[in-house]
Design a protein around this motif. Structure first.
Motif, PDB file in Angstrom:
ATOM      1  N   TRP A 218      20.674  -3.296  -6.527  1.00 47.12           N
ATOM      2  CA  TRP A 218      21.572  -2.682  -7.166  1.00 47.12           C
ATOM      3  C   TRP A 218      21.475  -1.369  -6.791  1.00 47.12           C
ATOM      4  N   THR A 219      20.336  -1.039  -7.292  1.00 43.77           N
ATOM      5  CA  THR A 219      19.513   0.074  -7.430  1.00 43.77           C
ATOM      6  C   THR A 219      19.507   1.299  -6.536  1.00 43.77           C
TER       7      THR A 219
ATOM      8  N   THR B 251      26.418  -6.793  -5.709  1.00 44.44           N
ATOM      9  CA  THR B 251      26.343  -4.851  -4.775  1.00 44.44           C
ATOM     10  C   THR B 251      27.598  -4.383  -4.958  1.00 44.44           C
ATOM     11  N   PHE B 252      28.258  -5.212  -3.569  1.00 46.05           N
ATOM     12  CA  PHE B 252      29.951  -4.059  -3.977  1.00 46.05           C
ATOM     13  C   PHE B 252      30.614  -4.165  -4.736  1.00 46.05           C
TER      14      PHE B 252
ATOM     15  N   ARG C 272      13.867   7.705 -12.100  1.00 45.31           N
ATOM     16  CA  ARG C 272      13.069   7.596 -12.970  1.00 45.31           C
ATOM     17  C   ARG C 272      14.231   6.232 -13.317  1.00 45.31           C
ATOM     18  N   GLN C 273      15.803   6.392 -13.831  1.00 45.33           N
ATOM     19  CA  GLN C 273      17.053   5.337 -14.101  1.00 45.33           C
ATOM     20  C   GLN C 273      16.445   4.211 -13.461  1.00 45.33           C
ATOM     21  N   SER C 274      15.910   3.971 -12.418  1.00 48.98           N
ATOM     22  CA  SER C 274      16.335   2.599 -11.053  1.00 48.98           C
ATOM     23  C   SER C 274      14.284   2.378 -11.785  1.00 48.98           C
TER      24      SER C 274
ATOM     25  N   SER D  73      27.289   0.784 -14.161  1.00 44.92           N
ATOM     26  CA  SER D  73      27.649   0.511 -13.169  1.00 44.92           C
ATOM     27  C   SER D  73      26.644  -0.940 -13.021  1.00 44.92           C
ATOM     28  N   ILE D  74      25.424  -0.952 -13.245  1.00 45.66           N
ATOM     29  CA  ILE D  74      24.653  -2.127 -13.173  1.00 45.66           C
ATOM     30  C   ILE D  74      25.196  -2.788 -14.253  1.00 45.66           C
ATOM     31  N   ALA D  75      25.734  -2.718 -15.612  1.00 41.52           N
ATOM     32  CA  ALA D  75      26.654  -4.050 -16.458  1.00 41.52           C
ATOM     33  C   ALA D  75      27.196  -4.072 -15.799  1.00 41.52           C
ATOM     34  N   ALA D  76      27.776  -3.896 -14.956  1.00 41.61           N
ATOM     35  CA  ALA D  76      29.395  -4.631 -13.820  1.00 41.61           C
ATOM     36  C   ALA D  76      28.677  -5.648 -13.037  1.00 41.61           C
TER      37      ALA D  76
END
Length: 450
Positions: A415-416, A245-246, A167-169, A261-264
């Motif tokens: 990423w997701t 991605t890493f 859902r978040q993705s 995590s995505i902000a990073a």
């Protein structure tokens, strides 16, 4: 002045405290940049999402350069692009479905998924208002802050169950185009004094079409939307080892929430050595258009490119931007596909001479680089996708401020997908490589004796 001197003193100390001799890396067999001596990546994980291939290992040892391949869930990117092109439709939504799920959707599944993305594109009213307040010069920073803000509107932000991650993705993939378009229009208004336009996404448009509509209104062509859709497909994933991605996988392995995590990952992609390459290419191209008097003269082009490699031309960095890649050797499949479409769009836009010049620069840059480096270079180089993406974005009429955010708008799919995979290994383990301390022991000295 005392404060300024203290900053200078602390800064000056870095010259000695942060310097580590290169010999020590060799002595301790440290894989700098997680790269082997042959420039291949150090194997640190396994994935079923994608593969990036530029060489093959020989039985007797060493690497053999081969034409590049990019694979999404076992499907060659060329087959995916050509198959969708043959059916004359947009493909980014299908690419997102493939990366997230692991299989191609049937017609009903694709329609449902696309509708779900379209319904998720509008932002929370508070998010829209906060973007209005997030004035700044860099849209990547606004994007990162907006993603972190999404945490506060999520009813289950820390839930890492499969259903919630999916859902978040979908929410993130859908909302990135809206955030980026709104952020640019705010920047355009606040920095350039232009009219402010906030256009709501339309449910009957593809993500590529919606982005162009939200960014600049209905003044776009189907050719522009289709080539943008292609660029989004090509940038959607690039294996688990690329820097951003890493970063997402490392932070995900700690169990942190999706938005952190995505902000990073956004912060990593913002770096000029990662996501900003096409900006450097298009700037270099404009420079070459000015300094090369005959755009068809190979000798004149070679001479100036050699001057650049000697750090005497352009920005004196010694680099020809858009040439070379960490993995691809003979060819970057993304560049080949984008180049093919760029040629047609250039003809439509009356930019045949500019495209021919760019294509000739690609040819001469590779030859000049290999000749200049000689035995110093251990592998063949090729043009990467950034060599053509900036030119494509410029033809579409996109502002430079959105070039790197566009990369994020596409790569959020990868990423997701990688975050979901990282959190669903049977045996979860936090990613924690080792660093060897090479400092010398030092005694503690009482304050009054220092």
């Amino acid at each position: 002045m005392k404060d300024e001197y203290m900053i200078y003193k602390l800064s000056d100390s870095i010259k000695s405290t942060s310097h580590i001799d290169n010999e020590l890396f060799v002595k301790h067999n440290v894989k700098r940049g997680l790269r082997n001596e042959d420039h291949s990546g150090v194997l640190v994980g396994l994935t079923k999402i994608g593969d990036v291939v530029g060489y093959e290992r020989m039985p007797e040892g060493g690497l053999k350069a081969i034409p590049g391949k990019l694979v999404y869930r076992g499907i060659n990117i060329e087959d995916l692009v050509k198959g969708i092109e043959k059916e004359n439709r947009y493909g980014f939504e299908e690419t997102a479905f493939l990366l997230l799920s692991g299989f191609l959707p049937d017609k009903d599944e694709l329609e449902t998924f696309t509708r779900l993305l379209n319904q998720s594109m509008p932002l929370e009213q508070k998010t829209t208002m906060n973007i209005l307040d997030l004035e700044g010069h860099n849209i990547m920073n606004i994007l990162a802050r907006s993603v972190l803000e999404m945490y506060t509107f999520d009813p289950n932000p820390d839930d890492t169950s499969r259903d919630n991650l999916m859902r978040q993705s979908i929410e993130l993939i859908a909302k990135f185009p809206t955030i980026i378009a709104y952020a640019y229009n705010i920047l355009r208004h606040s920095q350039q004094g232009r009219s402010l336009h906030i256009r709501h996404p339309k449910e009957n448009l593809s993500i590529a079409e919606n982005f162009l509509f939200m960014l600049k209104g209905p003044q776009y062509t189907q050719s522009e939307a289709r080539i943008l859709d292609l660029a989004l497909m090509l940038h959607a994933d690039h294996g688990g080892g690329n820097n951003s991605t890493f970063t997402v996988r490392v932070t995900s392995s700690s169990g942190t929430d999706t938005y952190s995590s995505i902000a990073a990952g956004i912060g990593s992609l913002k770096g000029p050595l990662h996501g900003g390459a096409n900006l450097r290419v298009i700037d270099m191209f404009h420079h070459l258009q000015e300094v090369i008097s005959d755009w068809t003269d190979k000798d004149e082009i070679d001479a100036y490119l050699t001057k650049m490699l000697r750090k005497e031309g352009y920005n004196k960095s010694g680099k020809i931007y858009g040439i070379g890649h960490a993995v691809y050797t003979i060819s970057d499949p993304r560049a080949l596909l984008l180049k093919e479409w760029a040629r047609n769009l250039a003809k439509e836009k009356g930019l045949d001479k500019e495209f021919a010049f760019l294509e000739l620069i690609e040819e001469r840059a590779i030859e000049t680089f290999m000749k200049f480096k000689g035995n110093q270079v251990k592998k063949r180089v090729c043009a990467n996708v950034d060599f053509y993406s900036g030119f494509v974005y410029e033809m579409i009429g996109l502002p430079k401020e959105v070039y790197t955010p566009l990369f994020a708008m596409s790569r959020i799919t990868g990423w997701t997908a990688h975050r979901i995979e990282e959190l669903n290994f049977d045996s979860k383990r936090i990613i924690r490589p080792a660093y060897k301390n090479v400092s010398e022991d030092a005694p503690f000295i009482p304050l009054d004796k220092r």
